[in-house]
Design a protein around this motif. Structure first.
Motif, short mmCIF file in Angstrom:
data_model
loop_
_atom_site.label_atom_id
_atom_site.label_comp_id
_atom_site.label_asym_id
_atom_site.label_seq_id
_atom_site.Cartn_x
_atom_site.Cartn_y
_atom_site.Cartn_z
N LYS A 8 -55.63 -4.37 26.64
CA LYS A 8 -54.37 -4.83 26.04
C LYS A 8 -53.22 -3.99 26.63
N SER A 9 -53.16 -3.97 27.95
CA SER A 9 -52.18 -3.13 28.64
C SER A 9 -51.36 -3.95 29.63
N ILE A 10 -50.12 -3.51 29.83
CA ILE A 10 -49.26 -4.01 30.89
C ILE A 10 -49.01 -2.84 31.84
N LEU A 11 -49.36 -3.00 33.11
CA LEU A 11 -49.12 -1.99 34.12
C LEU A 11 -47.89 -2.38 34.93
N VAL A 42 -52.72 -6.88 32.49
CA VAL A 42 -51.57 -7.58 33.05
C VAL A 42 -50.85 -6.63 34.00
N VAL A 43 -50.57 -7.09 35.20
CA VAL A 43 -49.84 -6.28 36.18
C VAL A 43 -48.48 -6.91 36.43
N LEU A 44 -47.44 -6.12 36.24
CA LEU A 44 -46.07 -6.52 36.54
C LEU A 44 -45.66 -5.74 37.78
N LEU A 45 -45.68 -6.42 38.92
CA LEU A 45 -45.34 -5.79 40.19
C LEU A 45 -43.85 -5.94 40.43
N LYS A 46 -43.16 -4.81 40.39
CA LYS A 46 -41.70 -4.82 40.48
C LYS A 46 -41.23 -5.07 41.91
N ALA A 51 -54.59 -6.90 38.90
CA ALA A 51 -54.87 -7.37 37.55
C ALA A 51 -56.37 -7.53 37.34
N GLU A 52 -57.04 -8.10 38.33
CA GLU A 52 -58.48 -8.30 38.21
C GLU A 52 -59.24 -6.98 38.23
N ALA A 53 -58.79 -6.03 39.06
CA ALA A 53 -59.47 -4.74 39.16
C ALA A 53 -59.28 -3.88 37.91
N ASP A 70 -51.96 -12.02 35.12
CA ASP A 70 -52.90 -11.77 34.03
C ASP A 70 -54.32 -11.86 34.59
N PRO A 71 -55.22 -10.96 34.21
CA PRO A 71 -56.57 -11.03 34.76
C PRO A 71 -57.30 -12.32 34.41
N ASP A 72 -56.85 -13.00 33.37
CA ASP A 72 -57.50 -14.25 32.97
C ASP A 72 -56.81 -15.49 33.53
#
Length: 289
Positions: free
Chosen positions: A141-144, A185-189, A179-181, A197-199
């Protein structure tokens, strides 16, 4: 692979929580902030200011003495005692290599708490390492929130080698791989922000003024995201898929606040944080017509 969808103001307005008459500071969301450091104390002020301007009910700031003093000077309502939170923002203004054992242990406890978290800057690598060490798998449950070079370092901690040039050439693809690794959730700036989202959800945000490329703007974004996650804790617990649109809402709100603060001219990060309330107001006014 899912197609990428541009996230709009109308999409974002649906994720702004307006307090009900019977809400209090706790029901509106409590955000724990482990940001800033002795070397980068301003990151603490920027993240906390942004969280308040985004509409969270309370912020608990947990940091060293000097940044704590600066935070309280700017926002005397901040609580500096530990306690229950609905979400965390962790890492802005923190150098992993300079972490003292006590603060490192505090960060690990927050990561292990099960509370949703926004992970930024100097804690991205620690997050990846801890996840691998703890045998973590599946969804978090994280946003990177990495920029390009931070994404390279994050992937390296998960055993995936790449470089900044490769990420610049295909940022959407690398956001998905991260995101998959990470199971997060990855927010790439970047000029265009990619939220993966990994899903499967794939969202883009663009249109921020180029003046937003300024020191501290990422710290502001972290506070915005932390506030949105804290105010939507119940929705996230029910469906972790809520994190991707929340991340996109934060990125778009950040961009709209920058537009208001800039009005075509130069801005500083604190200007963006202070314009967040006006940006939210404009969305709410548009939604009511």
């Amino acid at each position: 692979m899912s197609e990428w969808t541009a996230f709009t103001d109308d999409d974002a307005a649906r994720w702004i929580s307006v307090p009900a008459p019977d809400d209090d500071k706790y029901s509106r969301g409590v955000l724990g902030a482990i940001t800033g450091s002795t070397s980068y104390p301003g990151a603490a002020v920027l993240s906390v200011q942004a969280a308040h301007r985004t509409g969270v009910g309370m912020v608990r700031y947990l940091g060293p003495r000097h940044p704590s003093e600066l935070v309280l000077a700017r926002r005397p309502e901040v609580v500096t005692a530990d306690g229950r939170v609905q979400a965390w923002v962790i890492g802005s203004g923190i150098d992993e290599q300079a972490l003292k054992p006590k603060r490192r242990a505090r960060i690990i406890r927050a990561l292990e708490s099960g509370d949703p978290a926004v992970i930024d800057a100097g804690v991205l690598g620690l997050f990846a390492e801890h996840r691998l060490t703890a045998g973590g798998g599946g969804r978090t449950k994280s946003i990177l929130t990495p920029h390009f070079s931070e994404l390279v370092a994050l992937l390296g901690r998960t055993g995936i080698d790449t470089d900044v040039d490769a990420v610049k050439q295909a940022p959407a693809d690398w956001a998905v791989r991260a995101a998959e690794a990470s199971g997060s959730v990855v927010l790439l700036k970047g000029n265009t922000t990619y939220i993966a989202d990994p899903d499967g959800a794939r969202l883009t945000v663009s249109g921020a003024p180029s003046w937003l490329a300024t020191a501290g703007s990422g710290d502001v974004l972290g506070g915005v995201l932390g506030a949105l996650v804290a105010t939507h804790r119940d929705a996230i617990d029910a469906d972790a898929g809520a994190l991707a649109p929340l991340a996109a809402t934060g990125a778009l709100l950040h961009a709209r606040a920058a537009e208001l603060a800039s009005a075509g001219g130069p801005i500083a990060a604190l200007d963006v944080a202070d314009a967040l309330g006006s940006a939210i107001k404009s969305w709410l006014n548009s939604a009511s017509h």
